[in-house]
Design an enzyme around this catalytic site. Structure first.
Site, PDB file in Angstrom:
ATOM      1  N   LEU A  87      11.076 -20.810  -4.152  1.00 26.57           N
ATOM      2  CA  LEU A  87      10.067 -19.872  -3.644  1.00 26.57           C
ATOM      3  C   LEU A  87       8.843 -19.802  -4.573  1.00 26.57           C
ATOM      4  CD1 LEU A  87      10.695 -16.433  -2.068  1.00 26.57           C
ATOM      5  CD2 LEU A  87       9.168 -16.531  -4.012  1.00 26.57           C
ATOM      6  N   TRP A 122     -11.525  -2.292  -8.735  1.00 29.81           N
ATOM      7  CA  TRP A 122     -12.144  -1.924 -10.030  1.00 29.81           C
ATOM      8  C   TRP A 122     -12.790  -0.550  -9.965  1.00 29.81           C
ATOM      9  CZ3 TRP A 122     -10.668  -4.849 -13.922  1.00 29.81           C
ATOM     10  CH2 TRP A 122     -10.382  -6.187 -13.711  1.00 29.81           C
ATOM     11  N   HIS A 134       2.682   2.971  -8.907  1.00 29.33           N
ATOM     12  CA  HIS A 134       2.473   1.539  -9.170  1.00 29.33           C
ATOM     13  C   HIS A 134       3.677   0.958  -9.924  1.00 29.33           C
ATOM     14  CE1 HIS A 134      -1.433   1.934  -7.554  1.00 29.33           C
ATOM     15  NE2 HIS A 134      -1.981   2.569  -8.584  1.00 29.33           N
ATOM     16  N   THR A 188     -10.701  -7.135  -5.421  1.00 26.95           N
ATOM     17  CA  THR A 188     -11.979  -7.094  -6.142  1.00 26.95           C
ATOM     18  C   THR A 188     -12.601  -5.698  -6.021  1.00 26.95           C
ATOM     19  OG1 THR A 188     -12.887  -8.122  -4.136  1.00 26.95           O
ATOM     20  CG2 THR A 188     -12.623  -9.550  -6.032  1.00 26.95           C
ATOM     21  N   ARG A 192     -11.473   2.099  -9.143  1.00 27.28           N
ATOM     22  CA  ARG A 192     -10.487   3.165  -9.463  1.00 27.28           C
ATOM     23  C   ARG A 192     -10.665   3.646 -10.903  1.00 27.28           C
ATOM     24  NH1 ARG A 192      -5.135   2.416  -6.055  1.00 27.28           N
ATOM     25  NH2 ARG A 192      -6.157   1.752  -4.161  1.00 27.28           N
ATOM     26  N   ARG A 202      -5.267  -2.269   8.532  1.00 25.27           N
ATOM     27  CA  ARG A 202      -6.478  -3.089   8.314  1.00 25.27           C
ATOM     28  C   ARG A 202      -6.154  -4.179   7.292  1.00 25.27           C
ATOM     29  NH1 ARG A 202      -7.775   2.097   6.400  1.00 25.27           N
ATOM     30  NH2 ARG A 202      -7.332   2.250   4.186  1.00 25.27           N
ATOM     31  N   ASP A 220       0.838  -1.195   0.000  1.00 23.67           N
ATOM     32  CA  ASP A 220       0.000   0.000   0.000  1.00 23.67           C
ATOM     33  C   ASP A 220       0.877   1.250   0.000  1.00 23.67           C
ATOM     34  OD1 ASP A 220      -2.272   1.500   0.042  1.00 23.67           O
ATOM     35  OD2 ASP A 220      -2.873   0.970   2.072  1.00 23.67           O
TER      36      ASP A 220
HETATM   37  C1  FPP Z   1      -2.095   0.167  -3.282  1.00 26.24           C
HETATM   38  O1  FPP Z   1      -1.571   1.462  -3.266  1.00 26.24           O
HETATM   39  C2  FPP Z   1      -1.549  -0.556  -4.421  1.00 26.24           C
HETATM   40  C3  FPP Z   1      -2.259  -1.136  -5.408  1.00 26.24           C
HETATM   41  C4  FPP Z   1      -3.720  -1.182  -5.446  1.00 26.24           C
HETATM   42  C5  FPP Z   1      -1.579  -1.745  -6.561  1.00 26.24           C
HETATM   43  C6  FPP Z   1      -0.403  -2.554  -6.173  1.00 26.24           C
HETATM   44  C7  FPP Z   1       0.308  -2.996  -7.356  1.00 26.24           C
HETATM   45  C8  FPP Z   1       1.655  -3.035  -7.434  1.00 26.24           C
HETATM   46  C9  FPP Z   1       2.565  -2.673  -6.340  1.00 26.24           C
HETATM   47  C10 FPP Z   1       2.287  -3.536  -8.646  1.00 26.24           C
HETATM   48  C11 FPP Z   1       2.214  -5.016  -8.624  1.00 26.24           C
HETATM   49  C12 FPP Z   1       3.054  -5.625  -9.621  1.00 26.24           C
HETATM   50  C13 FPP Z   1       2.633  -6.538 -10.488  1.00 26.24           C
HETATM   51  C14 FPP Z   1       3.627  -7.176 -11.322  1.00 26.24           C
HETATM   52  C15 FPP Z   1       1.218  -6.889 -10.667  1.00 26.24           C
HETATM   53  P1  FPP Z   1      -2.561   2.700  -3.451  1.00 26.24           P
HETATM   54  O2  FPP Z   1      -2.641   3.039  -4.879  1.00 26.24           O
HETATM   55  O3  FPP Z   1      -3.850   2.383  -2.777  1.00 26.24           O
HETATM   56  O4  FPP Z   1      -1.781   3.801  -2.661  1.00 26.24           O
HETATM   57  P2  FPP Z   1      -2.430   5.037  -1.894  1.00 26.24           P
HETATM   58  O5  FPP Z   1      -3.225   4.447  -0.755  1.00 26.24           O
HETATM   59  O6  FPP Z   1      -1.233   5.796  -1.431  1.00 26.24           O
HETATM   60  O7  FPP Z   1      -3.278   5.778  -2.884  1.00 26.24           O
END
Ligand code: FPP
Length: 264
Positions: free
Chosen positions: A150, A88, A56, A85, A90, A213, A39
């Site tokens: 792993l 989506w 991301h 789930t 966003r 959480r 996160d």
């Molecule tokens: C939450 O941060 C993160 C996500 C919903 C996306 C996580 C995805 C990655 C780290 C990339 C994964 C890599 C692969 C190869 C699939 P947020 O956007 O909710 O952060 P914020 O709370 O600061 O807005």
């Protein structure tokens, strides 16, 4: 640092070096399965005046770095929550960007994962994922299916309540078909019906970015898991932070509802 100790002046190291800490950690019980709620990508980007998707993208690089280091520590399974789930909801452009990440991640990292004997797996509902996302994941799973090191599991379009409902339906169908008696339903029946059937239960859960959480992640599987929360945003999460989480785990007294060893 100079320290007086029993009248003697000794030179002590200020901090144990990172390498010494890694060495020590691997001499103790390393969590078999670590699950991570990644996160803080958006906040990482915002702090730098970058678009959310840049967070991301950086977060994807962190997955690579942390997979390597978890492997080095001897972790057997690493599960990362990449898309829930609920995600989506966003903006479409952000969802589309995240859905392209597996392709980029696997394109760059797959040869190294094969070399490192890492197996790629997924949990979640694949049906709603774009075809190109499913394709790159399927190719990676196929290419690594015989690997014995792993297991890196991507939770994509994953929601724990939906997983539990699906597992319950499977069990109910088995009862209806006369293959299972109601009184024979045990924890093991549930474990085997979940998407994580082939994984051990996580021993350590990490959530970054200061949120405290579970956000519908592995609710059944985390019953006895140790939790580690950190304020670090996922793109900034480093090897040293993972080591810190493992060291914290190693300092815990895991009783699984019982008493401390030796206590009566
Ligand atoms: C939450 O941060 C993160 C996500 C919903 C996306 C996580 C995805 C990655 C780290 C990339 C994964 C890599 C692969 C190869 C699939 P947020 O956007 O909710 O952060 P914020 O709370 O600061 O807005």
């Amino acid at each position: 640092m100079l320290k007086k100790w029993f009248g003697k002046t000794e030179t002590l190291p200020l901090n144990e070096s990172f390498e010494e800490r890694v060495q020590q950690a691997t001499e103790h019980t390393v969590p078999t399965h670590i699950a991570i709620i990644m996160d803080g990508n958006g906040r990482w980007a915002k702090k730098r005046n970058l678009p959310r998707v840049a967070g991301h993208h950086e977060g994807m690089k962190t997955v690579r770095k942390i997979t390597r280091f978890a492997d080095r520590l001897g972790v057997k399974a690493l599960t990362v929550y990449a898309f829930s789930t609920e995600n989506w909801k966003r903006p479409r452009t952000e969802v589309e960007f995240i859905m392209k990440l597996p392709q980029e991640f696997l394109g760059d990292f797959l040869p190294e994962m094969i070399e490192r004997n890492i197996r790629v797996e997924t949990i979640g509902e694949p049906e709603q994922l774009p075809a190109h996302t499913r394709k790159s994941l399927a190719e990676a799973m196929e290419a690594t299916k015989h690997n014995t090191g792993l297991v890196l599991t991507f939770a994509l379009n994953y929601g724990s309540r939906a997983e539990i409902i699906q597992a319950t339906q499977k069990i109910a169908q088995a009862v209806q078909a006369g293959e299972l008696r109601v009184e024979d339903i045990t924890e093991q029946t549930m474990n085997e019906a979940l998407m994580t059937a082939s994984l051990p239960e996580p021993e350590l859960l990490i959530r970054t970015s200061g949120e405290v959480r579970l956000s519908n992640f592995m609710l059944w599987q985390l019953a006895y898991t140790e939790f580690f929360f950190t304020d670090i945003n996922w793109p900034d999460f480093s090897e040293e932070h993972l080591l810190e989480a493992v060291e914290s785990f190693q300092g815990r007294d895991r009783r699984f509802g019982g008493l401390k060893g030796g206590e009566a």
